[in-house]
Design a protein around this motif. Structure first.
Motif: not given
Length: 329
Positions: A68-76, A78-81, A84-88, A133-138
């Motif tokens: 679902l993506g090799q670049g962690e920043k891009e994955v983050v 996707q999660v923020q918006f 994508l549901d979750m990412a490690r 949580e203040n940045y659209k994440f859990y």
């Protein structure tokens, strides 16, 4: 006839409601590492616990290997918006979105694995997970990621001066860029999945990471000088999209998922420590790799060289840095 029709409609309605009540909710989690990596194993355990505790209502689909993506920043992003549901991921890229987490990534701030987990499992760790949580994440939980050290294809590093001029791949994080640059090397952000080719083709001279990553990616094949300076112990973090979770799950289900994630932390630490020993053996048995342990004097040279980072980042995080240091005493 009318009575039969009414009964049939009622029966169909009951079936629809019943099936809806037990509709399966699928949540996807992204992982860049391979299937046998400790954090990936942790995610499979997480999926197992969630399915069991939700009686099968919630299913976690683990997408490993960077599909679902090799670049962690891009994955983050996707999660923020909510795409994508979750990412490690490593905490380092998340600091671009959640600045308070920078304190966890400061060089040489952790005394040991044990002292780090004492902090992460305590009030400080819980508070910063809530800050997410203040940045659209859990923030679901932290995972072990070991100590990161430098490796390169050019020469053995026995003191900080030996890093001068080397092109070192870093994560997409201003703190990591500054860390490598202040040590005299040239920081180059590159996606994790592209590092092997980048080193083999001379785009960069090396990178920095932990034993399992150095081994599982086969970076030891192209960068045969590994120096155990252990400059950072940057925890991993399992994050979820606040947009996606609030849309798909009830508050009770969110709490269930969070607790299941936190209940896998010790499991990942155990698997991590096992993998470190296995990775060391694979690398050392391969032959041709020079593993360097720094002398106390050389180690202190690295510590002194990064002090400007505490001047740059320490002012805005002084309170949390002081808390972290006090908690490790």
């Amino acid at each position: 006839m009318k009575k039969s029709v009414i009964l049939a409609v009622m029966f169909a309605f009951i079936l629809t409601v019943s099936s809806g009540a037990f509709a399966e909710i699928t949540l996807t989690v992204a992982e860049i590492h391979p299937e046998d990596y400790p954090t990936t194993k942790g995610l499979f355990k997480f999926a197992e616990l969630v399915k069991e505790r939700s009686n099968g209502e919630i299913v976690i689909d683990v997408k490993f290997g960077g599909v679902l993506g090799q670049g962690e920043k891009e994955v983050v992003e996707q999660v923020q918006f909510g795409a994508l549901d979750m990412a490690r991921i490593s905490i380092s890229p998340v600091t671009e979105f959640v600045p308070a987490l920078e304190a966890f990534g400061l060089p040489y701030i952790w005394k040991s694995q044990e002292s780090m987990w004492k902090v992460l499992k305590g009030d400080i760790g819980a508070r910063l997970l809530k800050e997410v949580e203040n940045y659209k994440f859990y923030g679901l939980c932290y995972y072990e990621s070991g100590a990161r050290s430098f490796y390169n294809s050019k020469r053995e590093i026995t003191k900080v001066e030996d890093l001068k001029g080397l092109k070192i791949r870093v994560q997409s994080s201003q703190l990591m860029l500054d860390l490598v640059n202040v040590l005299g090397a040239n920081a180059t952000p590159i996606a994790f999945g592209e590092v092997y080719d980048a080193i083999s083709k001379g785009v960069v001279d090396g990178a920095e990471n932990n034993w399992p990553s150095y081994e599982s990616t086969a970076h030891y094949e192209v960068a045969k000088f590994y120096t155990l300076d252990m400059h950072t112990r940057v925890p991993e973090i399992l994050i979820a999209s606040k947009i996606a979770f609030d849309k798909k799950l009830t508050p009770e289900q969110i709490a269930l998922v969070m607790q299941a994630a936190q209940d896998t932390q010790d499991y990942v630490i155990e698997k991590w420590n096992e993998r470190v020993e296995a990775s060391k053996k694979i690398v050392l048995d391969s032959g041709g790799v020079t593993v360097t342990e720094l002398t106390p004097e050389a180690f202190n040279g690295f510590v002194q060289a990064v002090q400007p980072l505490y001047e740059k980042y320490g002012a805005k995080h002084k309170a949390i840095i002081d808390e972290i240091r006090a908690a490790q005493e």
